[in-house]
Design a protein around this motif. Structure first.
Motif, PDB file in Angstrom:
ATOM      1  N   ALA A  17       5.348   0.239  -8.228  1.00 49.69           N
ATOM      2  CA  ALA A  17       6.118  -1.008  -8.768  1.00 49.69           C
ATOM      3  C   ALA A  17       4.986  -2.196  -9.155  1.00 49.69           C
ATOM      4  O   ALA A  17       5.155  -2.752 -10.278  1.00 49.69           O
ATOM      5  CB  ALA A  17       6.933  -1.562  -7.596  1.00 49.69           C
ATOM      6  N   ALA A  18       3.757  -2.374  -8.459  1.00 51.60           N
ATOM      7  CA  ALA A  18       2.744  -3.116  -8.789  1.00 51.60           C
ATOM      8  C   ALA A  18       2.239  -3.063 -10.198  1.00 51.60           C
ATOM      9  O   ALA A  18       2.105  -3.757 -11.063  1.00 51.60           O
ATOM     10  CB  ALA A  18       1.709  -3.306  -7.950  1.00 51.60           C
ATOM     11  N   LEU A  19       2.099  -1.785 -10.466  1.00 52.05           N
ATOM     12  CA  LEU A  19       1.394  -1.220 -11.665  1.00 52.05           C
ATOM     13  C   LEU A  19       2.310  -1.453 -12.918  1.00 52.05           C
ATOM     14  O   LEU A  19       2.081  -2.154 -13.839  1.00 52.05           O
ATOM     15  CB  LEU A  19       1.228   0.227 -11.868  1.00 52.05           C
ATOM     16  N   ILE A  20       3.758  -1.239 -12.420  1.00 46.90           N
ATOM     17  CA  ILE A  20       4.772  -1.426 -13.662  1.00 46.90           C
ATOM     18  C   ILE A  20       4.764  -2.840 -13.956  1.00 46.90           C
ATOM     19  O   ILE A  20       4.674  -3.400 -15.159  1.00 46.90           O
ATOM     20  CB  ILE A  20       5.938  -0.688 -13.213  1.00 46.90           C
ATOM     21  N   VAL A  21       5.154  -3.730 -12.788  1.00 44.96           N
ATOM     22  CA  VAL A  21       4.945  -5.025 -12.966  1.00 44.96           C
ATOM     23  C   VAL A  21       3.781  -5.576 -13.861  1.00 44.96           C
ATOM     24  O   VAL A  21       3.877  -6.548 -14.813  1.00 44.96           O
ATOM     25  CB  VAL A  21       5.230  -6.065 -11.761  1.00 44.96           C
ATOM     26  N   ALA A  22       2.732  -5.243 -13.287  1.00 46.24           N
ATOM     27  CA  ALA A  22       1.372  -5.801 -14.158  1.00 46.24           C
ATOM     28  C   ALA A  22       1.394  -5.323 -15.556  1.00 46.24           C
ATOM     29  O   ALA A  22       1.061  -6.332 -16.222  1.00 46.24           O
ATOM     30  CB  ALA A  22       0.056  -4.962 -13.204  1.00 46.24           C
ATOM     31  N   GLU A  23       1.660  -4.243 -15.885  1.00 47.41           N
ATOM     32  CA  GLU A  23       1.844  -3.956 -17.376  1.00 47.41           C
ATOM     33  C   GLU A  23       2.741  -4.586 -18.071  1.00 47.41           C
ATOM     34  O   GLU A  23       2.494  -4.948 -19.044  1.00 47.41           O
ATOM     35  CB  GLU A  23       1.933  -2.230 -17.304  1.00 47.41           C
ATOM     36  N   LEU A  24       3.995  -4.631 -17.609  1.00 45.41           N
ATOM     37  CA  LEU A  24       5.019  -5.417 -18.421  1.00 45.41           C
ATOM     38  C   LEU A  24       4.849  -6.890 -18.494  1.00 45.41           C
ATOM     39  O   LEU A  24       5.051  -7.505 -19.404  1.00 45.41           O
ATOM     40  CB  LEU A  24       6.517  -5.336 -17.635  1.00 45.41           C
ATOM     41  N   ALA A  25       4.193  -7.666 -17.395  1.00 44.39           N
ATOM     42  CA  ALA A  25       3.822  -8.797 -17.634  1.00 44.39           C
ATOM     43  C   ALA A  25       2.758  -9.114 -18.312  1.00 44.39           C
ATOM     44  O   ALA A  25       2.728 -10.060 -19.095  1.00 44.39           O
ATOM     45  CB  ALA A  25       3.559  -9.479 -16.035  1.00 44.39           C
ATOM     46  N   ALA A  26       2.059  -8.234 -18.316  1.00 42.70           N
ATOM     47  CA  ALA A  26       0.618  -8.397 -19.332  1.00 42.70           C
ATOM     48  C   ALA A  26       1.136  -8.423 -20.538  1.00 42.70           C
ATOM     49  O   ALA A  26       0.704  -9.119 -21.623  1.00 42.70           O
ATOM     50  CB  ALA A  26      -0.422  -7.315 -19.038  1.00 42.70           C
ATOM     51  N   ASN A  27       2.140  -7.516 -20.845  1.00 39.46           N
ATOM     52  CA  ASN A  27       2.659  -7.279 -22.414  1.00 39.46           C
ATOM     53  C   ASN A  27       3.364  -8.577 -22.792  1.00 39.46           C
ATOM     54  O   ASN A  27       3.339  -9.011 -23.800  1.00 39.46           O
ATOM     55  CB  ASN A  27       3.513  -6.030 -22.625  1.00 39.46           C
ATOM     56  N   ALA A  28       4.213  -8.993 -21.822  1.00 39.01           N
ATOM     57  CA  ALA A  28       4.859 -10.528 -22.058  1.00 39.01           C
ATOM     58  C   ALA A  28       3.876 -11.441 -22.461  1.00 39.01           C
ATOM     59  O   ALA A  28       4.224 -12.143 -23.361  1.00 39.01           O
ATOM     60  CB  ALA A  28       5.662 -10.786 -20.811  1.00 39.01           C
ATOM     61  N   VAL A  29       2.897 -11.553 -21.564  1.00 40.90           N
ATOM     62  CA  VAL A  29       1.823 -12.727 -22.062  1.00 40.90           C
ATOM     63  C   VAL A  29       0.987 -12.531 -23.242  1.00 40.90           C
ATOM     64  O   VAL A  29       0.488 -13.350 -24.038  1.00 40.90           O
ATOM     65  CB  VAL A  29       0.978 -13.296 -20.749  1.00 40.90           C
ATOM     66  N   THR A  82      12.461   4.496  -4.787  1.00 39.07           N
ATOM     67  CA  THR A  82      11.685   4.117  -3.813  1.00 39.07           C
ATOM     68  C   THR A  82      11.955   4.905  -2.657  1.00 39.07           C
ATOM     69  O   THR A  82      12.851   5.571  -2.329  1.00 39.07           O
ATOM     70  CB  THR A  82      11.685   2.588  -3.595  1.00 39.07           C
ATOM     71  N   THR A  83      10.975   4.794  -1.794  1.00 40.69           N
ATOM     72  CA  THR A  83      11.141   5.430  -0.422  1.00 40.69           C
ATOM     73  C   THR A  83      10.704   4.532   0.493  1.00 40.69           C
ATOM     74  O   THR A  83       9.923   3.723   0.516  1.00 40.69           O
ATOM     75  CB  THR A  83       9.885   6.535  -0.187  1.00 40.69           C
ATOM     76  N   GLY A  84      12.060   4.231   1.177  1.00 36.19           N
ATOM     77  CA  GLY A  84      12.056   3.103   2.202  1.00 36.19           C
ATOM     78  C   GLY A  84      12.379   1.939   1.555  1.00 36.19           C
ATOM     79  O   GLY A  84      11.572   1.606   0.571  1.00 36.19           O
ATOM     80  N   SER A  85      13.576   1.277   1.722  1.00 35.19           N
ATOM     81  CA  SER A  85      14.019   0.045   1.248  1.00 35.19           C
ATOM     82  C   SER A  85      14.567  -1.016   1.673  1.00 35.19           C
ATOM     83  O   SER A  85      14.901  -1.716   1.350  1.00 35.19           O
ATOM     84  CB  SER A  85      15.125   0.859   0.242  1.00 35.19           C
ATOM     85  N   GLY A  86      14.350  -1.109   2.927  1.00 36.74           N
ATOM     86  CA  GLY A  86      14.936  -2.072   3.919  1.00 36.74           C
ATOM     87  C   GLY A  86      16.003  -2.098   4.207  1.00 36.74           C
ATOM     88  O   GLY A  86      16.714  -2.741   4.783  1.00 36.74           O
ATOM     89  N   PHE A  87      16.681  -0.967   3.816  1.00 31.39           N
ATOM     90  CA  PHE A  87      18.362  -0.875   4.112  1.00 31.39           C
ATOM     91  C   PHE A  87      18.341   0.336   5.106  1.00 31.39           C
ATOM     92  O   PHE A  87      19.630   0.847   4.936  1.00 31.39           O
ATOM     93  CB  PHE A  87      18.930  -0.469   2.798  1.00 31.39           C
ATOM     94  N   GLY A  88      17.355   0.673   5.814  1.00 30.22           N
ATOM     95  CA  GLY A  88      17.540   1.853   6.562  1.00 30.22           C
ATOM     96  C   GLY A  88      17.438   3.201   5.796  1.00 30.22           C
ATOM     97  O   GLY A  88      17.490   4.364   6.783  1.00 30.22           O
ATOM     98  N   LEU A  89      16.903   3.312   4.822  1.00 27.40           N
ATOM     99  CA  LEU A  89      16.497   4.469   4.155  1.00 27.40           C
ATOM    100  C   LEU A  89      15.222   4.741   4.192  1.00 27.40           C
ATOM    101  O   LEU A  89      14.214   3.715   4.289  1.00 27.40           O
ATOM    102  CB  LEU A  89      16.992   4.462   2.656  1.00 27.40           C
ATOM    103  N   GLY A 133       0.779  -1.130  -0.053  1.00 25.33           N
ATOM    104  CA  GLY A 133      -0.127  -0.079   0.049  1.00 25.33           C
ATOM    105  C   GLY A 133       0.933   1.305   0.121  1.00 25.33           C
ATOM    106  O   GLY A 133       0.217   2.339  -0.068  1.00 25.33           O
ATOM    107  N   SER A 134       1.993   1.008   0.152  1.00 25.56           N
ATOM    108  CA  SER A 134       2.782   2.465  -0.057  1.00 25.56           C
ATOM    109  C   SER A 134       3.055   2.708  -1.432  1.00 25.56           C
ATOM    110  O   SER A 134       2.623   2.348  -2.383  1.00 25.56           O
ATOM    111  CB  SER A 134       4.316   2.209   0.542  1.00 25.56           C
ATOM    112  N   ASP A 135       3.194   4.176  -1.755  1.00 26.65           N
ATOM    113  CA  ASP A 135       3.346   4.746  -2.880  1.00 26.65           C
ATOM    114  C   ASP A 135       4.526   3.553  -3.657  1.00 26.65           C
ATOM    115  O   ASP A 135       4.215   3.411  -5.007  1.00 26.65           O
ATOM    116  CB  ASP A 135       3.907   5.902  -3.065  1.00 26.65           C
ATOM    117  N   SER A 136       5.534   3.551  -3.274  1.00 23.53           N
ATOM    118  CA  SER A 136       6.688   2.698  -3.957  1.00 23.53           C
ATOM    119  C   SER A 136       5.957   1.510  -4.417  1.00 23.53           C
ATOM    120  O   SER A 136       6.275   0.694  -5.630  1.00 23.53           O
ATOM    121  CB  SER A 136       7.834   2.743  -3.292  1.00 23.53           C
TER     122      SER A 136
END
Length: 163
Positions: A56-68, A148-155, A49-52
């Motif tokens: 990312a979910a929208l980009i993955v969805a579009e690229l995966a949909a194009n691939a199939v 991204t904002t917040g990366s699991g690396f302490g950022l 639910g974060s912006d990042s």
């Protein structure tokens, strides 16, 4: 001549987390790719639910949909690869097995208002920091980067510091 690097001159190490998964070239698998990508990003400190995560979910969805839809070759899979570096740069790659060397035409400025398709790469163009297509020996790799904002690396927020 031998020179020693002083501690102040040393570059901080760059840590990269990578997720890679192959999927059958079906609509259900494209949906699964999006769901697994969001789950993996959450594990890396980009919460659901974060912006990042949503972008990312929208980009993955579009690229995966194009691939199939456009890159499908019967009996061949597509691959999703996510790479998140310690600076918060996420690279999303979707590789398909389509053998022609043609790169996709640039998206039109606006598809007809009654068109049911044709907006996917417009979304990627609008949401990604950069995107492109890399030719491969077999198929192509369509990629996009996202800061991204917040990366699991302490950022930022939403993650634990990398050990």
């Amino acid at each position: 001549m031998h020179t020693e690097t002083q501690p102040s001159e040393a570059q901080p190490p760059v840590t990269v987390r990578v997720f890679r998964q192959r999927f059958s070239a079906t609509r259900k698998a494209a949906r699964l790719a999006r769901l697994l990508a969001v789950h993996q990003l959450h594990e890396w400190g980009l919460p659901y639910g974060s912006d990042s995560s949503d972008i990312a979910a929208l980009i993955v969805a579009e690229l995966a949909a194009n691939a199939v839809t456009h890159g499908r070759v019967p009996g061949r899979d597509f691959e999703l690869r996510l790479a998140l570096d310690s600076g918060g740069l996420l690279r999303i790659e979707v590789t398909d097995a389509r053998t022609e060397r043609r790169l996709p035409a640039p998206p039109p400025l606006t598809p007809p208002s009654d068109a049911e398709a044709g907006r996917g790469l417009l979304l990627v163009e609008a949401l990604a920091e950069t995107w492109g297509v890399t030719e491969r020996q077999v198929g192509k790799n369509v990629w996009a980067t996202l800061r991204t904002t917040g990366s699991g690396f302490g950022l930022g927020t939403g993650g634990l510091a990398e050990e």
